[in-house]
Design an enzyme around this catalytic site. Structure first.
Site, PDB file in Angstrom:
ATOM      1  N   ILE A 586     -43.203  -5.615 -21.549  1.00 18.34           N
ATOM      2  CA  ILE A 586     -42.745  -6.926 -22.209  1.00 18.34           C
ATOM      3  C   ILE A 586     -43.031  -6.663 -24.027  1.00 18.34           C
ATOM      4  CG2 ILE A 586     -42.660  -8.387 -20.314  1.00 18.34           C
ATOM      5  CD1 ILE A 586     -45.613  -9.205 -21.312  1.00 18.34           C
ATOM      6  N   ALA A 588     -45.280  -4.157 -27.236  1.00 15.29           N
ATOM      7  CA  ALA A 588     -46.139  -3.149 -27.623  1.00 15.29           C
ATOM      8  C   ALA A 588     -47.096  -3.719 -28.694  1.00 15.29           C
ATOM      9  CB  ALA A 588     -45.237  -2.091 -28.544  1.00 15.29           C
ATOM     10  N   GLY A 592     -51.269   0.227 -27.162  1.00 17.71           N
ATOM     11  CA  GLY A 592     -50.232   0.824 -25.947  1.00 17.71           C
ATOM     12  C   GLY A 592     -49.310  -0.286 -25.708  1.00 17.71           C
ATOM     13  N   VAL A 594     -47.491  -3.300 -23.724  1.00 20.08           N
ATOM     14  CA  VAL A 594     -47.952  -4.487 -22.885  1.00 20.08           C
ATOM     15  C   VAL A 594     -47.005  -4.598 -21.972  1.00 20.08           C
ATOM     16  CG1 VAL A 594     -48.405  -6.919 -23.005  1.00 20.08           C
ATOM     17  CG2 VAL A 594     -48.775  -5.600 -25.089  1.00 20.08           C
ATOM     18  N   GLU A 659     -53.993 -13.913 -18.366  1.00 15.89           N
ATOM     19  CA  GLU A 659     -52.605 -14.679 -17.624  1.00 15.89           C
ATOM     20  C   GLU A 659     -51.332 -14.403 -18.367  1.00 15.89           C
ATOM     21  OE1 GLU A 659     -52.648 -19.061 -18.897  1.00 15.89           O
ATOM     22  OE2 GLU A 659     -53.998 -18.543 -20.149  1.00 15.89           O
ATOM     23  N   GLU A 662     -45.073 -16.803 -19.967  1.00 15.13           N
ATOM     24  CA  GLU A 662     -43.745 -16.517 -19.499  1.00 15.13           C
ATOM     25  C   GLU A 662     -42.712 -16.331 -20.801  1.00 15.13           C
ATOM     26  OE1 GLU A 662     -45.531 -18.749 -18.238  1.00 15.13           O
ATOM     27  OE2 GLU A 662     -45.138 -18.439 -15.797  1.00 15.13           O
ATOM     28  N   GLY A 664     -43.415 -15.937 -23.824  1.00 18.88           N
ATOM     29  CA  GLY A 664     -43.936 -14.920 -25.050  1.00 18.88           C
ATOM     30  C   GLY A 664     -44.369 -15.493 -26.170  1.00 18.88           C
ATOM     31  N   ASP A 705     -56.489 -14.884 -37.912  1.00 13.57           N
ATOM     32  CA  ASP A 705     -55.016 -14.299 -38.048  1.00 13.57           C
ATOM     33  C   ASP A 705     -54.168 -15.289 -37.321  1.00 13.57           C
ATOM     34  OD1 ASP A 705     -52.672 -13.013 -38.620  1.00 13.57           O
ATOM     35  OD2 ASP A 705     -53.454 -11.290 -37.302  1.00 13.57           O
ATOM     36  N   ASN A 710     -48.988 -15.003 -33.138  1.00 20.42           N
ATOM     37  CA  ASN A 710     -50.036 -14.869 -32.272  1.00 20.42           C
ATOM     38  C   ASN A 710     -50.570 -15.875 -31.371  1.00 20.42           C
ATOM     39  OD1 ASN A 710     -50.942 -12.156 -33.279  1.00 20.42           O
ATOM     40  ND2 ASN A 710     -51.912 -13.199 -35.091  1.00 20.42           N
TER      41      ASN A 710
HETATM   42  P1  AMP Z   1     -50.278  -8.112 -28.543  1.00 22.48           P
HETATM   43  O1  AMP Z   1     -50.736  -6.731 -28.770  1.00 22.48           O
HETATM   44  O2  AMP Z   1     -51.660  -9.106 -27.958  1.00 22.48           O
HETATM   45  O3  AMP Z   1     -49.839  -8.605 -29.958  1.00 22.48           O
HETATM   46  O4  AMP Z   1     -49.305  -8.431 -27.768  1.00 22.48           O
HETATM   47  C1  AMP Z   1     -47.739  -7.774 -28.145  1.00 22.48           C
HETATM   48  C2  AMP Z   1     -46.806  -8.413 -27.380  1.00 22.48           C
HETATM   49  O5  AMP Z   1     -46.848  -8.480 -26.010  1.00 22.48           O
HETATM   50  C3  AMP Z   1     -46.813 -10.053 -27.782  1.00 22.48           C
HETATM   51  O6  AMP Z   1     -46.018 -10.362 -29.126  1.00 22.48           O
HETATM   52  C4  AMP Z   1     -46.043 -10.615 -26.538  1.00 22.48           C
HETATM   53  O7  AMP Z   1     -44.571 -10.582 -26.811  1.00 22.48           O
HETATM   54  C5  AMP Z   1     -46.465  -9.787 -25.456  1.00 22.48           C
HETATM   55  N1  AMP Z   1     -47.594 -10.356 -24.780  1.00 22.48           N
HETATM   56  C6  AMP Z   1     -48.892  -9.971 -24.910  1.00 22.48           C
HETATM   57  N2  AMP Z   1     -49.646 -10.834 -24.248  1.00 22.48           N
HETATM   58  C7  AMP Z   1     -48.928 -11.570 -23.453  1.00 22.48           C
HETATM   59  C8  AMP Z   1     -48.923 -12.479 -22.277  1.00 22.48           C
HETATM   60  N3  AMP Z   1     -50.457 -12.791 -22.111  1.00 22.48           N
HETATM   61  N4  AMP Z   1     -47.964 -13.012 -21.835  1.00 22.48           N
HETATM   62  C9  AMP Z   1     -46.706 -12.656 -22.304  1.00 22.48           C
HETATM   63  N5  AMP Z   1     -46.579 -11.748 -23.301  1.00 22.48           N
HETATM   64  C10 AMP Z   1     -47.421 -11.421 -23.807  1.00 22.48           C
END
Ligand code: AMP
Length: 886
Positions: A586, A588, A592, A594, A659, A662, A664, A705, A710
């Site tokens: 879903i 990146a 790595g 996500v 968790e 849904e 994003g 941030d 975020n």
């Molecule tokens: P991050 O590395 O935390 O910035 O996550 C990268 C992307 O993955 C985010 O911009 C979201 O689109 C998705 N993502 C991260 N955590 C979640 C989550 N708990 N539920 C749904 N999407 C997520």
């Protein structure tokens, strides 16, 4: 309109069939200037006195005219030009008329004539040759009015002048036949005097009277003052003053009323298969309300309302929802609610009855929010939200509805263990018997009896037991307990009065039984209720409404651990990788991919989770940094902070399980749903974020941030703060830029003192929160648009602040401006922000006044416009006349 002239008689000379009265008038033929023969009547007895020579016309029929005009052309010799003439020589002659029904009168007495005028030569003559002489031709026009007999005779009397009558033209004027406003007005002879002649028009073929058409024919023969009009009958259209069959409405067009000039194309979702349609018929499943104009598109009932969310507060619930995706093409959407109270298993539901109240009302709501009050505690309710519009009643299909289930509270039996000493009381209570949701914490409020207003203390604990110490000996205190779940606070249970022992007395234990209502909903099993007092207990004292936070729980920075792995072990639960099922990628992350997937937890149903994994080939530092997010996140437990389910560290790949949200990240989500939420829903999202940030700031955690990218959004539109990695600001955030002092900072979101000298505090988080507010209200617009980071820094330093986004309530923009106060102590605290937003949600009318989005705020003086600033939904900046150079 000019009048037509109708000749009654011309060239009098030919018309004179009767002999003239005087023999001195002679009929003479001459040639005019074009050599055309011309007959004149002449008299020139200037040498003799006492002349009285008459020339008379035959009978001239007046043809119904009441006023006739006589135009005479003549020459008249100047007496001075005639040598030797006596003083009796005249330079005038007289013109007379006699009205008569008899066209054959042979003799008319002089006295019977009525004088029209004495005619003299005037200045406006032209030269003509009469025989061998050059003469000056005069033209004179006179009129006679109020004629009533069949006709009249004209006569010219010479009293001794030298005259040549070249022509006499007799005519009347009429207003010509005309068609105006589809009414035909006939040829109309002008009136006898100066009065206008009122004429009624006749509607032209295939037209009908809309308002009686009439006009006035003026004495000049002109039509004046048109009144009323005819209109083409239905099915016909006007074309150049006629209603023509061949212009009848073709299939696909219609003419609803005779007053419409033209056939019009059928409006959307309607058709007219036949010619001459007076209206178009709606397509199947489309309708036209009685009050809809025929020109309006046919519409249909709206689809169901969407994304219902509920916020329970004791025995009240606020329901909010998004407008239907399909409005049916109308703007008159309203909502109605149906309330049913359901049994515990939800199988049997009955109507709520009149004891439940809806604010502002239950039916015909125009906004997508309602407050339901007077619900019963510990009850399940099912609310059906129905959307309807002006054509819903015409459609046989059921209305668009969405159902939301709400549990107001759950009664929990509590065993209260009371253990008293002279300065402390120990309370203990038992968790709910049938837990169906996660209790976040319990709140114990106590105060000295009768002193509540002055001084009360709130204690929080995640445990179900608490020792309250520091009490006065021999004093009666009132205690109340309530629980908080992810859905909010429940109501306080019954009051328990306890008196501390007097000095010198020992402890005593006592068990009490009581029950209290918890007004929160969606309980889930709460795994961390411990049997003894929780070290995480928070204590807040309220004095005259001000909050102190002695000993509130503080966040522990993973770097304070010598062994960072220990921090992970302390704060994150190890999950067996075999319980995780990865389903799809879903996003990146920095370390790595996500993914989304499912986690099986023993004794529970599978839950949806997000899985962040550490890509292969990582260094030790990368592993530490990656897991630092889990050891930070694991310390938090709040409905608006992303929840850590656990980590996988014992096998590869190393994973962090949270968790699943849904919808994003918030920025992408808002861009995708531009303009689709009510302001209350947006404020609800902001309230959630502020509440999460209040929790973080209470724990002395500075995010650094905070930005819409975020924040994560779940299917209930609940926003949760995320992104807690230690390296995130430095490496992860693409918005972060290197500052002159080194270090990477997301400039547009960061307070000036944090950019300038790295002073990151909760107050700088408040600044970022203001930017998030702006992002939310503008549906994900980029703060400061395409301005460069350097320009942003300079502009902020010079006092510029982002203007209100489009449709932004003035109170929200003011709150943003407050968050962007230069002095960080002048900015509101997150707790205050939550309170402000709660008030706004409770009183949506306060959000009605919109800010003027076309002005720069704080009176910032701009010197040169940077052409890259784009004008978008976010803000219609008034650029004209502004000069922006930084
Ligand atoms: P991050 O590395 O935390 O910035 O996550 C990268 C992307 O993955 C985010 O911009 C979201 O689109 C998705 N993502 C991260 N955590 C979640 C989550 N708990 N539920 C749904 N999407 C997520």
């Amino acid at each position: 309109m000019t009048g037509d002239k109708v000749a009654l008689s011309y060239l009098l000379l030919l018309a004179l069939s009767l002999p003239p009265l005087s023999i001195y008038w002679e009929e003479i033929s001459v040639m005019d200037e074009r050599n055309t023969p011309m007959r004149t009547y002449q008299v020139c007895n200037v040498m003799e006195a006492n002349q009285n020579n008459w020339l008379r016309t035959r009978h001239i029929s007046r043809e119904g005219a009441q006023r006739v005009y006589i135009e005479i052309k003549f020459t008249l010799r100047d007496c001075n030009s005639l040598p030797g003439v006596p003083g009796t020589c005249k330079e005038t002659f007289n013109m007379y008329y006699y009205e008569s029904n008899n066209a054959n009168l042979w003799f008319i007495k002089e006295s019977q004539y009525v004088k029209i005028d004495t005619i003299a030569a005037d200045e406006s003559f032209t030269q003509v040759d009469v025989g061998d002489r050059v003469m000056k031709l005069n033209t004179e026009v006179r009129d006679i009015s109020n004629l009533s007999k069949k006709g009249f005779y004209l006569a010219f009397q010479d009293l001794g002048a030298c005259i040549a009558l070249v022509s006499v033209r007799v005519f009347y004027k009429k207003c010509p036949l005309t068609v105006l406003n589809l009414a035909q007005f006939p040829d109309t002879i002008t009136g006898g005097d100066t009065a206008l002649v009122e004429v009624h028009g006749m509607c032209v073929n295939a037209s009908e009277e809309f308002e009686a058409p009439k006009m006035y024919c003026s004495a000049d023969g002109g039509w004046l003052v048109p009144i009323g009009r005819c209109v083409c009958k239905p099915g016909f259209e006007e074309n150049k003053d006629v209603c023509q069959r061949e212009w009848a409405c073709r299939p696909g067009t219609y003419k609803a009323s005779a007053t419409d000039a033209y056939c019009t194309k059928c409006p959307p979702h309607s058709s007219s298969p036949q010619e001459q349609a007076v209206e178009c018929v709606c397509e199947k499943s489309f309708y036209r309300a009685e009050t809809d104009p025929r020109s309006m598109a046919c519409t249909r009932p709206p689809s169901a309302p969407e994304n219902p969310i509920s916020t329970v507060n004791e025995t009240c619930v606020t329901l909010e929802w998004s407008p239907p995706r399909d409005t049916g093409g109308r703007g008159d959407i309203t909502y109605s609610l149906h309330c049913r109270k359901c049994s515990g298993d939800g199988r049997k539901c009955t109507p709520c009855g009149s004891s439940v109240h809806f604010v502002p009302r239950q039916f015909g709501l125009s906004s997508a929010t309602v407050l339901v009050t007077d619900l019963q505690p510990d009850s399940n309710y099912s609310f059906t939200i129905e959307s309807q519009n002006g054509v819903s009643d015409l459609s046989p299909t059921p209305r668009g509805t969405v159902v939301i289930n709400v549990t107001t509270s759950q009664t929990v039996s509590v065993v209260l263990k009371e253990r008293r000493s002279k300065d402390s009381v120990t309370l203990a209570w038992q968790g709910p018997e049938r837990p169906n949701g996660a209790i976040v914490e319990y709140e114990v409020i106590y105060y000295e009896k009768n002193q509540r207003e002055q001084n009360y203390t709130v204690l929080k604990t995640r445990s179900n037991m608490m020792t309250v110490d520091g009490l006065k000996p021999g004093t009666t205190y009132v205690f109340r307990v309530r629980a908080r779940t992810d859905g909010g606070y429940g109501s306080y249970g019954g009051e328990i009065e306890l008196e501390t022992s007097h000095e010198g007395k020992g402890m005593n234990d006592k068990y009490l039984f009581f029950a209290y209502n918890n007004c929160a909903f969606l309980f889930r099993h709460c795994g961390y209720i411990k049997a003894k007092q929780d070290p995480d207990e928070e204590k807040m004292q309220f004095q005259h409404g001000r909050v102190k936070l002695p000993g509130s729980r503080t966040y522990i920075h993973p770097h304070t651990y010598e062994d960072p792995n220990q921090a992970v072990r302390d704060f994150a639960k190890e999950i067996d990788a075999s319980n995780i099922r990865i389903e799809r990628v879903i996003g990146a992350g920095e370390f790595g991919e996500v993914c989304s997937g499912r986690l099986r937890v023993q004794g529970k149903r599978e839950i949806y989770v997000a899985i962040k994994s550490l890509k292969a080939g990582y260094s030790d530092k990368q592993r530490r940094d990656f897991l630092s997010e889990a050891s930070i996140m694991g310390q938090f437990d709040h409905p608006n902070i992303i929840r850590l389910e656990g980590v996988v560290t014992r096998c590869k790949p190393v994973m962090i399980i949270t968790e699943f949200m849904e919808n994003g990240s918030l920025d992408t989500f808002l861009k995708k749903h531009d303009g689709q939420f009510t302001v209350i829903q947006l404020v609800g999202m902001l309230r959630g974020i502020a509440s999460g940030m209040k929790y973080l700031s209470d724990m002395s955690y500075v995010h650094r941030d905070l930005a819409a990218r975020n924040i994560l959004v779940n299917s209930n539109l609940v926003c949760k703060v995320s992104d807690f990695g230690l390296s995130r600001v430095l490496e992860d955030d693409p918005e972060a830029a290197y500052t002159t002092r080194g270090g990477k900072i997301p400039i547009r979101w960061t307070a000036p003192e944090a950019i300038a000298y790295r002073k990151f505090t909760s107050a700088s988080d408040v600044w970022s929160y203001g930017i998030v507010m702006w992002e939310v209200i503008s549906y994900g617009e980029r703060p400061y648009w395409e301005m460069s980071n350097q320009d942003v820094i300079k502009a902020i330093d010079e006092g510029y602040r982002l203007p209100a986004p489009m449709d932004c309530p003035v109170v929200l923009h003011q709150l943003m401006l407050d968050c962007w106060e230069k002095g960080r102590s002048d900015r509101p605290k997150f707790g205050q922000i939550v309170t402000i937003l709660d008030k706004l949600i409770r009183n949506p009318a306060s959000l009605r006044e919109l800010a003027n989005s076309s002005v720069w705020s704080v009176g910032y003086k701009l010197n040169a416009v940077n052409s890259t600033l784009s004008l978008t939904r976010a803000c219609s900046l008034e650029m004209i006349g502004l000069d922006y150079r930084i």
